[in-house]
Design an enzyme around this catalytic site. Structure first.
Site, PDB file in Angstrom:
ATOM      1  N   GLU A 183      75.581  84.485  45.938  1.00  5.17           N
ATOM      2  CA  GLU A 183      76.665  83.583  45.553  1.00  5.17           C
ATOM      3  C   GLU A 183      77.842  84.300  44.892  1.00  5.17           C
ATOM      4  O   GLU A 183      79.000  83.928  45.101  1.00  5.17           O
ATOM      5  CB  GLU A 183      76.144  82.480  44.633  1.00  5.17           C
ATOM      6  CG  GLU A 183      75.395  81.364  45.343  1.00  5.17           C
ATOM      7  CD  GLU A 183      73.955  81.709  45.695  1.00  5.17           C
ATOM      8  OE1 GLU A 183      73.311  80.956  46.434  1.00  5.17           O
ATOM      9  OE2 GLU A 183      73.484  82.777  45.214  1.00  5.17           O
ATOM     10  N   HIS A 190      68.134  71.198  41.887  1.00 11.28           N
ATOM     11  CA  HIS A 190      68.893  70.814  43.073  1.00 11.28           C
ATOM     12  C   HIS A 190      69.539  69.438  42.922  1.00 11.28           C
ATOM     13  O   HIS A 190      70.013  68.878  43.914  1.00 11.28           O
ATOM     14  CB  HIS A 190      67.974  70.775  44.311  1.00 11.28           C
ATOM     15  CG  HIS A 190      67.549  72.116  44.801  1.00 11.28           C
ATOM     16  ND1 HIS A 190      66.691  72.924  44.114  1.00 11.28           N
ATOM     17  CD2 HIS A 190      67.877  72.803  45.932  1.00 11.28           C
ATOM     18  CE1 HIS A 190      66.487  74.039  44.791  1.00 11.28           C
ATOM     19  NE2 HIS A 190      67.194  73.990  45.898  1.00 11.28           N
TER      20      HIS A 190
END
Length: 662
Positions: free
Chosen positions: A391, A460
């Site tokens: 990321e 999540h």
């Protein structure tokens, strides 16, 4: 590899200029002329001098925060450079950067970075743009040896190696990780071994010899321009001063200090000049000329004013166009939310050659949610491609590419994953325009999705919009319908500042009418979905549909609610909020999926209380998720999240409150 024509006298002058300049910075700091930390490059002068001699004028340089020497080697005028370090109005960045964050794109100096190692992913993006634009430029990124332990450094190197990017990494290995000996932190002192794992060639260089540095850099630059990818140069050097200006070096062994003084490059170059028969008066003349030049710069800086207070807030964002709504010219097409985003990406790739779309599994597979499916086949793997699971590299490269005129659209699968690399948004992307006073900007788009869905865990399911909206320099939008998914994506790509688009996977299969032929919108602008006089419900993102369902239920019992979808949290549509307060009779309920404490709903409530208190007939209420981590089980989630029933219940209570202020 060609030999570099760097004469000893030229190298000596350049290194002495850096040395005297750095000593002057320390003198001015010690006398209190300017506040703050200063990280000098004394002892490391040979590295930027050698590198600069081996690269071309248009090549980009991104040094670490110990970067004054790099700035001088890049040709930045001493007066403007010293003024910036001294935080004066005449500084190259107007006092916005100071010692550790100065930048001068006009000199291909793309800025120091005071976040350790953060320039590596950004340099990859600069190199990615050069590769795509076929400019034959390279990027040069310098870091210290301690930065080799940063995760973002390795992500950036993995990214660059994967695409053979034209970038050269310079490790200024002075043996110290700030105030800790680097050798005590490593299983092996040989930093070149790190690069071997990525398939990147690495060379150890005498970093106190500018000619050796130049020759090594020449070979690395040739490799990069030939499409052979990155190279790592580990330049062994010394540090003559402490980590920063007030470091008394109580931790440093005397023997290390003494050995550094013997090995340092200017002493060595003096000896070389003497052995070559260069007259001592020629050497002294160079030193006198350099001192006179720095004295003149110092006098000019001493006479400069501090930056005007009014200059503090400019250049956070570019000019904001008036928000526009849909302007359809034809029939609508029914699309799922997911397909609407896909169509928007396809349109932007078609219409803008500077657009790149990338992220984990985005290319060949078409994304974990299928949003980018088919785009690689249509537009090619050079414009739509997969990345390593990195990321920091994804976001950092987007910053670098955007600075070079590309418009990258990158995907981060879950908003939760932004936290792995938030530095590249908060400390990098958001600062580009501000630090350069709009000479550079970063028109990138980050697509992500958030929100609770059954079966997903607490890593999540978070709703993080408030965290992102808190950062000046970032735009944030949350499309809640297929029409908005299409229009807001295209608006985001057209904007000249970093934009975070937060989608919702619970909406991906929702269908709605989309006007694909509509003129592109500008960012900004809320949307009223219904109007009623009994109260207004303000929301954004996925909860909109629960709010609309609750409004339908309320209507059956005679309570008519106005429903306002903010859509964009930055820029925020204050005029629409004011209208909602009036339309709903001064009764307002704010609904969001993020947990209540610290949620963006608190900002909306505060603005209404501050700006529209006299228009309220009841205290503003908010309904968010309970302050809890998010479980996976649907039954547990429903006990925490705002639901159609809980929204309707809160609205009934608000509609029945007294019309006088509490």
């Amino acid at each position: 590899m060609s030999e570099i024509a760097l004469t000893p006298l030229d190298a000596f002058r350049a290194m002495v200029t850096i040395r005297v300049f750095e000593e002057r910075c320390l003198e001015l700091s010690a006398e209190g002329f300017y506040p703050g930390s200063v990280h000098t490059s004394t002892g490391q002068e040979a590295i930027p001098v050698g590198v600069r001699a081996a690269i071309r004028p248009g090549d980009r340089v991104l040094p670490t925060y110990r970067g004054h020497g790099w700035a001088i080697a890049a040709g930045i005028p001493l007066e403007g450079l010293l003024a910036e370090i001294a935080q004066r109005a005449g500084g190259i960045n107007g006092g916005r950067g100071g010692s550790a964050y100065l930048t001068s794109p006009e000199h291909s100096f793309f800025g120091e970075n005071s976040i350790v190692g953060a320039g590596i992913p950004i340099g990859g993006g600069v190199a990615l743009a050069a590769q795509h634009q076929k400019s034959n430029r390279i990027a040069v990124v310098s870091i210290g040896d301690g930065a080799m332990n940063q995760g973002s450094v390795h992500e950036g190197m993995i990214f660059a190696a994967a695409y053979n990017l034209p970038v050269v990494y310079i490790i200024e290995d002075n043996g110290w990780s700030e105030m800790t000996e680097t050798a005590t932190l490593l299983r092996t002192p040989d930093l070149t071994s790190r690069a071997a794992g990525y398939g990147i060639p690495a060379v150890t260089v005498d970093g106190c010899d500018p000619v050796a540095v130049a020759n090594a850099m020449s070979g690395a630059a040739e490799r990069a321009r030939a499409g052979e990818g990155p190279t790592l140069l580990v330049c062994k050097t010394v540090r003559l001063r402490g980590h920063y200006n007030r470091d008394i070096e109580h931790y440093r062994p005397k023997a290390d200090t003494e050995s550094a003084a013997i090995a340092e490059p200017i002493i060595r170059m003096r000896a070389q000049l003497e052995s070559m028969g260069v007259p001592d008066e020629d050497v002294r003349k160079i030193e006198e000329e350099v001192l006179a030049e720095i004295d003149a710069a110092t006098a000019a800086v001493r006479a400069m004013p501090a930056p005007a207070p009014g200059d503090a807030v400019g250049h956070v964002y570019g000019p904001l166009a008036t928000p526009t709504g849909p302007q359809s010219q034809g029939a609508a097409t029914e699309l799922t939310y997911q397909r609407a985003v896909n169509k928007a990406l396809d349109a932007e790739l078609t219409n803008r050659p500077e657009v790149l779309v990338y992220g984990e599994d985005v290319g060949f597979a078409g994304g974990i949610f299928g949003v980018s499916r088919g785009l690689q086949k249509t537009h090619g793997s050079s414009r739509v491609f997969d990345t390593p699971i990195s990321e920091s590299a994804i976001l950092g490269s987007a910053v670098g590419a955007a600075m070079e005129g590309m418009r990258p659209i990158v995907e981060i699968m879950w908003a939760d994953f932004l936290l792995v690399a938030l530095d590249q948004l908060v400390n990098q992307a958001a600062n580009v325009r501000y630090s350069t006073r709009s000479v550079l900007h970063a028109p990138l788009v980050v697509r992500t999705q958030q929100g609770a869905t059954a079966g997903s865990c607490a890593q999540h399911d978070q709703s993080l919009e408030a965290l992102l909206v808190h950062i000046p320099g970032l735009r944030v939008g949350l499309p809640s319908t297929p029409a908005d998914a299409y229009a807001m994506t295209r608006a985001a790509v057209a904007d000249d500042d970093p934009v975070i688009l937060i989608e919702a996977r619970e909406l991906y299969q929702m269908k709605g009418d989309v006007h694909l032929d509509a003129e592109a919108e500008n960012i900004g602008g809320a949307r009223f979905h219904r109007r009623g006089a009994d109260l207004s419900i303000i929301t954004w993102g996925a909860p909109l549909h629960r709010v609309l369902a609750a409004a339908d239920v309320l209507a059956t019992s005679g309570i008519e609610a106005t429903v306002l979808d903010l859509r964009w949290l930055n820029p925020l549509d204050d005029a629409a909020i004011a209208e909602a307060v009036q339309t709903g009779g001064g009764r307002v309920l704010v609904v969001h999926e993020a947990n209540s404490t610290g949620g963006f709903g608190a900002e909306i409530v505060a603005r209404i209380q501050e700006q529209h208190f006299s228009d309220l007939s009841a205290p503003v209420q908010r309904l968010g998720t309970a302050d809890s981590r998010m479980p996976a089980a649907a039954s547990l989630q429903s006990a925490l999240l705002p639901t159609e029933d809980s929204i309707a219940e809160a609205a009934r209570g608000l509609a029945g409150l007294s019309s006088t202020h509490a």
